[in-house]
Write an enzyme that holds these catalytic residues in place. Structure first.
Site, mmCIF file in Angstrom:
data_model
loop_
_atom_site.group_PDB
_atom_site.id
_atom_site.type_symbol
_atom_site.label_atom_id
_atom_site.label_comp_id
_atom_site.label_asym_id
_atom_site.label_seq_id
_atom_site.Cartn_x
_atom_site.Cartn_y
_atom_site.Cartn_z
ATOM 1 N N GLU A 443 0.823 -1.226 0.000
ATOM 2 C CA GLU A 443 0.000 0.000 0.000
ATOM 3 C C GLU A 443 0.852 1.270 0.000
ATOM 4 O O GLU A 443 0.482 2.281 0.606
ATOM 5 C CB GLU A 443 -0.940 0.012 1.207
ATOM 6 C CG GLU A 443 -2.314 -0.461 0.889
ATOM 7 C CD GLU A 443 -2.704 -0.128 -0.513
ATOM 8 O OE1 GLU A 443 -2.613 1.045 -0.891
ATOM 9 O OE2 GLU A 443 -3.057 -1.051 -1.261
HETATM 10 C C1 LIG Z 1 2.487 -9.868 0.213
HETATM 11 C C2 LIG Z 1 2.292 -8.731 -0.721
HETATM 12 C C3 LIG Z 1 1.009 -8.359 -1.099
HETATM 13 C C4 LIG Z 1 0.820 -7.314 -2.003
HETATM 14 N N1 LIG Z 1 -0.453 -7.017 -2.436
HETATM 15 C C5 LIG Z 1 -0.602 -6.158 -3.494
HETATM 16 C C6 LIG Z 1 -1.877 -6.005 -4.135
HETATM 17 O O1 LIG Z 1 -2.889 -6.579 -3.712
HETATM 18 N N2 LIG Z 1 -1.955 -5.207 -5.224
HETATM 19 C C7 LIG Z 1 -0.871 -4.549 -5.727
HETATM 20 O O2 LIG Z 1 -0.993 -3.871 -6.727
HETATM 21 N N3 LIG Z 1 0.352 -4.663 -5.126
HETATM 22 C C8 LIG Z 1 0.506 -5.455 -4.034
HETATM 23 N N4 LIG Z 1 1.738 -5.598 -3.449
HETATM 24 C C9 LIG Z 1 2.845 -4.820 -3.954
HETATM 25 C C10 LIG Z 1 3.288 -3.725 -3.002
HETATM 26 O O3 LIG Z 1 2.341 -2.703 -2.947
HETATM 27 C C11 LIG Z 1 4.677 -3.254 -3.492
HETATM 28 O O4 LIG Z 1 5.586 -4.311 -3.182
HETATM 29 C C12 LIG Z 1 5.114 -1.973 -2.829
HETATM 30 O O5 LIG Z 1 4.295 -0.897 -3.252
HETATM 31 C C13 LIG Z 1 6.572 -1.629 -3.155
HETATM 32 O O6 LIG Z 1 6.880 -1.799 -4.503
HETATM 33 P P1 LIG Z 1 8.134 -2.693 -4.931
HETATM 34 O O7 LIG Z 1 8.044 -3.981 -4.203
HETATM 35 O O8 LIG Z 1 8.199 -2.754 -6.393
HETATM 36 O O9 LIG Z 1 9.391 -1.913 -4.366
HETATM 37 P P2 LIG Z 1 10.142 -0.699 -5.096
HETATM 38 O O10 LIG Z 1 9.158 0.272 -5.597
HETATM 39 O O11 LIG Z 1 11.117 -1.268 -6.043
HETATM 40 O O12 LIG Z 1 10.917 -0.043 -3.870
HETATM 41 C C14 LIG Z 1 12.127 -0.578 -3.340
HETATM 42 C C15 LIG Z 1 12.600 0.319 -2.194
HETATM 43 O O13 LIG Z 1 12.893 1.621 -2.712
HETATM 44 C C16 LIG Z 1 12.206 2.600 -1.964
HETATM 45 N N5 LIG Z 1 11.833 3.720 -2.831
HETATM 46 C C17 LIG Z 1 11.248 3.675 -4.037
HETATM 47 N N6 LIG Z 1 11.046 4.911 -4.504
HETATM 48 C C18 LIG Z 1 11.502 5.765 -3.566
HETATM 49 C C19 LIG Z 1 11.562 7.181 -3.443
HETATM 50 N N7 LIG Z 1 11.078 7.990 -4.386
HETATM 51 N N8 LIG Z 1 12.113 7.704 -2.331
HETATM 52 C C20 LIG Z 1 12.575 6.902 -1.348
HETATM 53 N N9 LIG Z 1 12.536 5.574 -1.410
HETATM 54 C C21 LIG Z 1 12.012 5.005 -2.499
HETATM 55 C C22 LIG Z 1 10.971 1.897 -1.417
HETATM 56 O O14 LIG Z 1 10.448 2.557 -0.277
HETATM 57 C C23 LIG Z 1 11.544 0.517 -1.113
HETATM 58 O O15 LIG Z 1 12.142 0.522 0.149
HETATM 59 C C24 LIG Z 1 1.934 -6.597 -2.502
HETATM 60 C C25 LIG Z 1 3.220 -6.938 -2.081
HETATM 61 C C26 LIG Z 1 3.415 -8.004 -1.231
HETATM 62 C C27 LIG Z 1 4.811 -8.381 -0.848
#
Ligand SMILES: Cc1cc2nc3c(=O)[nH]c(=O)nc-3n(C[C@H](O)[C@H](O)[C@H](O)COP(=O)(O)OP(=O)(O)OC[C@H]3O[C@@H](n4cnc5c(N)ncnc54)[C@H](O)[C@@H]3O)c2cc1C
Length: 602
Positions: A443
């Site tokens: 989220e």
């Molecule tokens: C169990 C589980 C359930 C989920 N359920 C859903 C769902 O129902 N629907 C859905 O669409 N998604 C879902 N997700 C996805 C989840 O919302 C994303 O994993 C999350 O938003 C982070 O995206 P990412 O994993 O690609 O990390 P990334 O976006 O690659 O981020 C990696 C790191 O970089 C940091 N970062 C990125 N940009 C910035 C910035 N501008 N400034 C500072 N730090 C930054 C982040 O905070 C993080 O620590 C789920 C994930 C999991 C693991």
């Protein structure tokens, strides 16, 4: 095995004595008839459902997990989940705060929020199946066409169908502007969607007859970035004009993630292979529409952590009363026993009280947020609706990030109370820790919430909304500042409230000169803001407890509340001093570090 008792007394205290939800909602025609007895009766029954139906499946669901049949793409949730969901639907629970126009019971969100806290305590993984449906319902209710509402809302309300949110793709999580799923317009006005989504919670399962996916995708001529994202409703089974189920749509689960916690919830890779969908809201304005669901889900995630904190606290407390180890430093307390129960040790109390304070502060904040949502939607006065919406927008990132950070701290402390036994599966504590960890990530990660708070909610309007919250704090300080017995709570709150303006201005000024300064300060800034909010609610709760005691109540609940507030201000609130120093320390210590990290990151 762990146990769970719904915290009915504290829920009633927050809803009726602190927030007076019935009085606050009297002016709203939709809730004018609400009374405290109805609220309490619904929550009593809801608590029974959580404790007796959802909770017994928590550990078994974790151990078993979900299973994908690769030949049919069907997913089976753990044993008992389907039956529990059927009982949930038969009990009318999905409809609790839904619109009566679509078969809902029309109760306020604040009641639903309290009910969901109990479900989250009982079984976070199971609760995510109906929880996401509610977000999909709200999004379609706010942005769907009349036809979409007619087809989908009654069945989401009844719980016959569930919902999902499909945003994330393998190469794009935080940065949704990168998403690639395509939507091709068809001559009949529908769209064909092609692409891959990952990490989709409850993306496929056997609990409900149909799954209503809300999918973000790009139209062929869409501008790059977030300005070119549209929202579509894509059902697992197509829906005939009369609302009956049609043929299977080309959206299916290609794999299940193996993950750290919430094993009972299916986290699915979803393949869209020309799946048919219809547009929700305006073309290229999908993200705005999806924000209805995302904001609801952010409060929902904060609620997950409050639920886990409460259940972990209850179990740690029971254990600390029983477990005998060592003697109290000030001399034996249980002289008839070979050692004292560990609850005599100050640091064990610190761990327990940290969890108690984070659960109770979080409960107050979430209930307040839900009440703001009810007023935003139903209050007859335009100004009240607008103020409620603004305050809620300010508090949402705090409710998501502060409560989930606190939740993880709290469940870890509760595990620690068990010593090595906390690390062993049979006590259930390690599951709470594993389950709580995801809440800080999905989220929008907690870093993203912090950037949202500082950048969009505070600095973008020169702190105007923060000042609105500041006015509430000021009003409390004026009302209670004259009461000497409140000074231990009011003085630290007043001090932080005073510092907050200067602190915010300073960070804002630095951010104007160098935007990375905002990125460097945002996370500690959100925690300081979180404590301002918690300080406000703990002072309000302490004031109510003192009033009850002054009126002659001997209920130990009120003395306990005062002790918890005292602990909060003595041991948790003071971290604001360190956090402010961290936030002020500037960006150089973070970004002038290429050699330290061995990279040229810029
Ligand atoms: C169990 C589980 C359930 C989920 N359920 C859903 C769902 O129902 N629907 C859905 O669409 N998604 C879902 N997700 C996805 C989840 O919302 C994303 O994993 C999350 O938003 C982070 O995206 P990412 O994993 O690609 O990390 P990334 O976006 O690659 O981020 C990696 C790191 O970089 C940091 N970062 C990125 N940009 C910035 C910035 N501008 N400034 C500072 N730090 C930054 C982040 O905070 C993080 O620590 C789920 C994930 C999991 C693991």
């Amino acid at each position: 095995m762990p146990h769970y008792t719904p915290p009915m007394r504290d829920l009633q205290f927050v809803l009726h004595e602190v927030l007076d939800v019935v009085g606050e909602l009297k002016a709203c025609p939709a809730h004018a008839e609400l009374d405290a007895d109805t609220v309490n009766a619904v929550l009593e029954e809801g608590g029974k459902f959580a404790a007796e139906v959802a909770f017994p499946l928590n550990a078994s669901g974790d151990a078993e997990g979900c299973t994908l049949d690769k030949s049919t793409h069907e997913v089976r949730a753990p044993k008992g989940f389907k039956e529990a969901y059927r009982a949930y639907v038969e009990g009318g629970w999905p409809a609790l705060s839904c619109d009566p126009a679509y078969g809902g019971q029309g109760l306020p969100f604040v009641v639903n929020s309290a009910f969901y806290e109990m479900l989250n305590s009982a079984n976070q993984a199971w609760t995510m199946y109906p929880g996401l449906s509610h977000g999909a319902y709200e999004c379609l209710h706010a942005h769907g066409t009349e036809e979409q509402k007619r087809l989908y809302l009654p069945r989401l309300t009844s719980g016959e169908w569930t919902g999902t949110m499909c945003l994330t793709e393998p190469h794009c999580g935080t940065d949704l502007g990168l998403l690639r799923t395509k939507a091709e317009p068809q001559p009949d006005g529908t769209y064909k969607l092609t692409g891959q989504k990952i990490f989709i919670s409850a993306g496929e399962h056997d609990l409900a007859a149909n799954i209503v996916h809300l999918v973000l995708a790009r139209l062929p001529d869409a501008p790059a970035g977030t300005k070119g994202i549209s929202l579509f409703v894509v059902p697992k089974f197509k829906v005939n004009p009369d609302g009956s189920l049609g043929e299977r749509n080309a959206i299916y689960c290609g794999g299940l993630e193996h993950k750290m916690g919430i094993h009972g919830n299916a986290t699915c890779q979803m393949i869209l292979d020309g799946a048919v969908g219809t547009l929700v809201g305006q073309p290229n304005k999908g993200l705005q529409a999806m924000f209805v669901m995302m904001n609801a889900a952010r409060l929902g995630v904060g609620n997950q952590s409050v639920g886990l904190t409460e259940v972990a606290f209850q179990n740690a407390l029971a254990y600390a009363r029983e477990r005998l180890q060592m003697r109290s430093l000030s001399g034996p307390k249980a002289k008839d026993k070979p050692a004292d129960p560990i609850i005599v040790h100050p640091d064990v109390r610190r761990m327990l009280l940290t969890a108690k304070a984070y659960a109770e502060g979080g409960r107050a904040l979430l209930s307040y947020c839900a009440l703001l949502l009810d007023k935003e939607l139903h209050h007859p006065d335009e100004q009240v609706r607008q103020d409620s919406a603004e305050l809620l927008a300010l508090l949402t990132p705090i409710a998501k990030a502060f409560l989930t950070d606190n939740g993880f701290i709290a469940v870890n402390e509760c595990l620690q109370v068990f010593g090595g036994h906390g690390y062993i599966r049979e006590w259930g504590m390690e599951q709470f820790v594993r389950d709580a960890r995801i809440n800080m990530i999905y989220e929008g990660t907690n870093t993203i919430q912090a950037l949202d708070l500082l950048g969009r909610k505070v600095l973008a309007n020169q702190g105007a909304t923060l000042k609105k919250f500041g006015k509430l704090v000021q009003q409390l300080i004026e009302e209670e500042g004259v009461n000497e017995r409140m000074s231990e709570f009011i003085n630290p709150l007043a001090q932080l409230a005073e510092q907050m303006t200067k602190f915010t201005t300073e960070i804002g000024f630095k951010a104007l000169q160098n935007p990375d300064e905002a990125g460097a300060a945002a996370v500690p800034y959100l925690r300081v803001a979180g404590h301002l909010v918690f300080g406000y609610f703990f002072a309000r709760m302490a004031a109510e407890a003192l009033k009850a005691i002054a009126a002659g109540s001997t209920d130990p609940f009120y003395r306990g509340k005062l002790q918890t507030a005292r602990f909060y201000f003595a041991r948790l609130f003071p971290e604001t001093a360190t956090l402010m120093r961290q936030a002020r320390s500037g960006v150089a210590a973070l970004l002038d570090t290429d050699e330290a990290l061995g990279v040229d990151a810029r």
